[in-house]
Design a protein around this motif. Sequence first.
Motif, PDB file in Angstrom:
ATOM      1  N   UNK A 294       4.606   6.035  -4.927  1.00  0.00           N
ATOM      2  CA  UNK A 294       4.521   5.919  -6.039  1.00  0.00           C
ATOM      3  C   UNK A 294       4.003   6.648  -7.234  1.00  0.00           C
ATOM      4  N   UNK A 295       2.741   6.725  -6.117  1.00  0.00           N
ATOM      5  CA  UNK A 295       2.071   7.915  -7.016  1.00  0.00           C
ATOM      6  C   UNK A 295       2.000   9.632  -7.152  1.00  0.00           C
TER       7      UNK A 295
ATOM      8  N   UNK B  94       2.914   1.794  -3.088  1.00  0.00           N
ATOM      9  CA  UNK B  94       1.987   2.137  -4.848  1.00  0.00           C
ATOM     10  C   UNK B  94       1.491   3.516  -4.517  1.00  0.00           C
ATOM     11  N   UNK B  95       1.062   4.416  -2.648  1.00  0.00           N
ATOM     12  CA  UNK B  95       0.902   5.757  -2.529  1.00  0.00           C
ATOM     13  C   UNK B  95       1.879   6.575  -2.855  1.00  0.00           C
TER      14      UNK B  95
ATOM     15  N   UNK C 250       1.271  -1.325   0.571  1.00  0.00           N
ATOM     16  CA  UNK C 250       0.261   0.011  -0.019  1.00  0.00           C
ATOM     17  C   UNK C 250       0.677   1.550   0.135  1.00  0.00           C
ATOM     18  N   UNK C 251       1.619   1.052   1.150  1.00  0.00           N
ATOM     19  CA  UNK C 251       2.395   2.891   1.626  1.00  0.00           C
ATOM     20  C   UNK C 251       3.627   2.815  -0.300  1.00  0.00           C
TER      21      UNK C 251
END
Lengths: 326, 326
Positions: free
Chosen positions: B112-113, B109-110, B106-107
């Motif tokens: 990377x965004x 992904x966050x 989850x982290x």
Amino acid sequence: MPTIKDVAKYANVSVATVSRVLNKKGYVSKEAEENVLKAIADLNYKPNSVARSLYHKTSKMIGLLIPDISNPFFPELARAVEDVALTYGYTVVICNTDEDIRKEAQYLEALQQKYIDGLILTTNQLSADNYENLGIPLVALDRQFSNRVPTVSSKNYEGARQATEYLIENGSEFIAHIRGPYHVKPADDRYQGFKDVVEEQGIAHIVVDCDFTMASAMEVTEGLFEKYSTIDAVFASSDIIAAGVLKVAKNINKRIPEDLQIIGFDGIPLGEMLTPALTTVAQPIYKMGALSARLLIKQIEKEPLDLINYEVKTTIQYRETTRSDT
Amino acid sequence: MPTIKDVAKYANVSVATVSRVLNKKGYVSKEAEENVLKAIADLNYKPNSVARSLYHKTSKMIGLLIPDISNPFFPELARAVEDVALTYGYTVVICNTDEDIRKEAQYLEALQQKYIDGLILTTNQLSADNYENLGIPLVALDRQFSNRVPTVSSKNYEGARQATEYLIENGSEFIAHIRGPYHVKPADDRYQGFKDVVEEQGIAHIVVDCDFTMASAMEVTEGLFEKYSTIDAVFASSDIIAAGVLKVAKNINKRIPEDLQIIGFDGIPLGEMLTPALTTVAQPIYKMGALSARLLIKQIEKEPLDLINYEVKTTIQYRETTRSDT
DNA sequence: CTGAAAGCGCTTACAG
DNA sequence: CTGAAAGCGCTTACAG
């Protein structure tokens, strides 16, 4: 990384339509929606949060200004803030200010440029205006600097009173209070609680100044015991200070708690690792952090707040540096 | 907040020109430059970093993945990373993963965004590919998961050997090693160092498993002392474990260091607050964090690295839970 | 040396 | 219900 354009092309719709299904906003036909959803899945598309930030002027990030993460009081607080933030989809940026006005200003600027959504403050070297002018929601944690800003703190005054009363009940007759820095609200309140009790009850006492560091506590304590050998209890303004007192007291062979009772404040994990384990006025640290994060996010999301001032209760953790009062 | 347009208008130039002076790039006449600079000062203009991010696909932010900031090993590490990052103009985002694979994902992904520029990893539940596919610079700190990723760690094997040898020199004849979790590289290396020494020297020994938590250490130690009452030294895989051992040993009235020597590993501040103060194999924690940050930033800024594997030395901190060998 | 224009990846009135 | 267009605040080829 695929963009919204790629998704639109793949799904044979316009980017506007993709955006609509992304945000579940506006009308989209069942068919278009399905195509878009499939495209998103097939391409493993993730919306770019920087682009969103630019448009919305928000970032899904919150800032946490603390003096120093190496100070054992703060990791638990930070952890709580982060746990809650994560739940609501926010990322937290922790800033160590060292209570340095220039570092604080530097961080404030950096955070503002990143469209930070809100800020939790456990330190305030700048004037209240500097924070309020940011134009974002704020929460003051363990500090207080403006009555317009929601505040979370524990009942420092009451906790200090209880600690002092407890020492007296257990027979101490000459109590020292090692207080934290001036103008730091919790330190002031704890001092006041102590002072009121000893004065009400007519107990011999002495107050000395100290930083919230163990080194400073040890230095201060050595001087104290040298001058006043009959001190039979110490109320320390923090657990770190209490750890310093304990160390010095053991070095000069005071028996604890027989010769000297010690009680700290905070309730950090260190306390129970010490020997004897430290009696302390415990604050619900995690709860305070979590509450602050919750209050901040409520403001960000324009939900109403029940209260502006949250005061949480402290509890005495009875351990081994005080005598039992029974 | 003024934008580049406001500045351009105020200075009577185009936004392109403002951008050129902002970035000190391209030709700008002396006169235009002065006007722009004045406009910036008068309007108190700060470039918006989100807009810059969107264009450059970078964010001046780095991520730090750690298991848990409440674990006393990490605050100092985090502090070091942040100090260095600040110097170079980077903001750090600390992520507590609890060694949980889903939180980690989850982290990731966050981050990377948000166009994070690089990542320091002290935990790796996912496979190496997951990190390398991010396409951003990485540094592995206190872990090792790919020989393509620059790594910072301390000489765990050597440190463990020294600790074990020291206990033997001081006369211990039956040594327990309380080891950390399997497949955590530092724990494995420390175990190996211990094992090699006791086997080479033919010393009676026993190894038991443990988490890096005090609760787990206390439980394990109680069982250990019950079964093997003649153990006369413990080498703990971390200071937190050692603190648990110390607590239990004192509870059952072992004299330390006379009956039982204890040596930890890490060198966290807690060690010297204990009584007796803990002898330990100290890692240069701050230095490791600072070095990692420096290595990460070098990669981000396309500077060459001298080495890919940095191993720093440990030092035994001689304190009170071991006997002197003189 | 300088400006107009396109583009970074998104969102949202607006028109149809 | 849907798409074209403008805009968030920057940067950088491109043309002059």
